[in-house]
Design a protein around this motif. Structure first.
Motif, PDB file in Angstrom:
ATOM      1  N   PHE A  49      -2.468  -0.308   2.087  1.00 11.99           N
ATOM      2  CA  PHE A  49      -2.983   0.316   3.297  1.00 11.99           C
ATOM      3  C   PHE A  49      -3.875  -0.615   4.105  1.00 11.99           C
ATOM      4  N   ASN A  50      -4.425  -1.631   3.470  1.00 14.81           N
ATOM      5  CA  ASN A  50      -5.419  -2.458   4.137  1.00 14.81           C
ATOM      6  C   ASN A  50      -4.945  -3.115   5.430  1.00 14.81           C
ATOM      7  N   PRO A  51      -3.788  -3.771   5.460  1.00 17.81           N
ATOM      8  CA  PRO A  51      -3.353  -4.375   6.719  1.00 17.81           C
ATOM      9  C   PRO A  51      -3.160  -3.344   7.827  1.00 17.81           C
ATOM     10  N   ARG A 185      -5.548  -9.942   5.325  1.00 19.26           N
ATOM     11  CA  ARG A 185      -5.340  -9.383   3.985  1.00 19.26           C
ATOM     12  C   ARG A 185      -4.854 -10.445   3.014  1.00 19.26           C
ATOM     13  N   LEU A 186      -3.965 -11.343   3.461  1.00 23.51           N
ATOM     14  CA  LEU A 186      -3.461 -12.395   2.579  1.00 23.51           C
ATOM     15  C   LEU A 186      -4.555 -13.380   2.179  1.00 23.51           C
ATOM     16  N   SER A 187      -5.588 -13.480   3.021  1.00 18.57           N
ATOM     17  CA  SER A 187      -6.709 -14.364   2.685  1.00 18.57           C
ATOM     18  C   SER A 187      -7.639 -13.747   1.649  1.00 18.57           C
ATOM     19  N   GLY A 188      -7.343 -12.497   1.271  1.00 26.10           N
ATOM     20  CA  GLY A 188      -8.151 -11.825   0.260  1.00 26.10           C
ATOM     21  C   GLY A 188      -9.309 -11.025   0.827  1.00 26.10           C
ATOM     22  N   ASN A 189      -9.335 -10.828   2.143  1.00 25.98           N
ATOM     23  CA  ASN A 189     -10.431 -10.093   2.778  1.00 25.98           C
ATOM     24  C   ASN A 189      -9.940  -8.785   3.385  1.00 25.98           C
ATOM     25  N   TYR A 190     -10.873  -7.893   3.605  1.00 28.58           N
ATOM     26  CA  TYR A 190     -10.617  -6.662   4.345  1.00 28.58           C
ATOM     27  C   TYR A 190     -11.419  -6.776   5.634  1.00 28.58           C
ATOM     28  N   GLY A 191     -10.725  -6.998   6.742  1.00 27.83           N
ATOM     29  CA  GLY A 191     -11.396  -7.358   7.980  1.00 27.83           C
ATOM     30  C   GLY A 191     -12.510  -6.421   8.397  1.00 27.83           C
ATOM     31  N   PHE A 192     -12.237  -5.127   8.429  1.00 28.30           N
ATOM     32  CA  PHE A 192     -13.225  -4.192   8.934  1.00 28.30           C
ATOM     33  C   PHE A 192     -14.408  -4.053   7.989  1.00 28.30           C
ATOM     34  N   TRP A 193     -14.143  -4.070   6.680  1.00 27.89           N
ATOM     35  CA  TRP A 193     -15.228  -3.996   5.714  1.00 27.89           C
ATOM     36  C   TRP A 193     -16.070  -5.260   5.737  1.00 27.89           C
ATOM     37  N   TYR A 194     -15.467  -6.372   6.136  1.00 27.11           N
ATOM     38  CA  TYR A 194     -16.196  -7.624   6.289  1.00 27.11           C
ATOM     39  C   TYR A 194     -17.259  -7.474   7.380  1.00 27.11           C
TER      40      TYR A 194
END
Length: 237
Positions: A49-51, A185-194
């Motif tokens: 769901f993240n992307p 997401r592929l970089s291992g991050n969750y953009g909005f949570w970042y």
């Protein structure tokens, strides 16, 4: 009457024409903010769901720069933005006044829509994350800065393209937002949570907030100046 005063007259005139735009915009922002909160809950429960969540925010945040008026709904069928520009040119009203008015409307829309969007988002989800008022303001400004950046591109399309071409420009942004969200997401991050994390960590000193706001305002200014130069050469007949 100088350009700024004339622009403010245009802005007030636009708001008087369609008072229901305030209601429709508030309803849409409450719905969007609530759905965003629900999606953030799901983001913690599903890697797939993240992307989708990040793409949703990348696409929806710039909509805070608009009030949902009759003109914005009819721009495809009636080419309403081109008709507006042609009408103002006949009055005559300078392109600078029209641009200042559009920027005024954008800033007012971000403030108005942001109240409902971030209010409903906080009520549905982010109240559980322990935000203080300054941290949440930093989060909202971080998102608004991104919205301002994309708004500059939308203004470019409104003023220089026909309704159909403007629609195509809007559609072109969708796959770009999806690709960006997948890369995040592929970089291992969750953009909005970042963004949420650094807003909570730094508050109003958040580097993401300052970079976002400065970049957004700079892009809005650059696109506005570029649009003005090309608008002077555009045939509105």
């Amino acid at each position: 009457m100088d350009a700024w005063k004339q622009a403010w007259w245009l802005t007030r005139n636009e708001y008087r024409k369609d008072k229901l735009q305030w209601l429709w915009s508030a309803i849409f922002m409450i719905y969007t903010g609530s759905m965003s909160g629900v999606m953030l809950i799901g983001q913690q429960q599903s890697d797939f769901f993240n992307p989708v969540v990040d793409a949703f925010f990348l696409i929806m945040l710039p909509f805070q720069g608009f009030l949902f008026s009759r003109r914005s709904f009819r721009y495809i069928q009636e080419d309403s933005y081109t008709q507006m520009l042609a009408y103002y040119r006949r009055l005559p009203i300078s392109n600078e006044s029209v641009m200042w008015s559009r920027l005024q409307q954008s800033l007012i829309a971000f403030a108005y829509n942001g109240f409902f969007f971030y209010g409903s988002l906080y009520a549905v989800r982010l109240h559980t994350t322990g935000f203080t008022w300054d941290q949440y303001l930093a989060f909202a400004l971080s998102c608004t800065g991104y919205g301002l950046l994309i708004t500059g591109l939308y203004i470019y399309g409104e003023f220089l393209f026909s309704g159909k071409k403007y629609l195509l420009l809007s559609f072109m942004f969708l796959p770009i937002a999806v690709v960006i969200s997948v890369l995040i997401r592929l970089s291992g991050n969750y953009g909005f949570w970042y963004v949420i994390h650094y807003s909570k960590l730094w508050g109003l000193l958040s580097p993401i907030m300052w970079i976002s706001v400065i970049a957004g305002l700079a892009a809005l200014w650059v696109f506005s100046r570029l649009t003005l130069k090309k608008l002077a050469l555009r045939d509105l007949s």
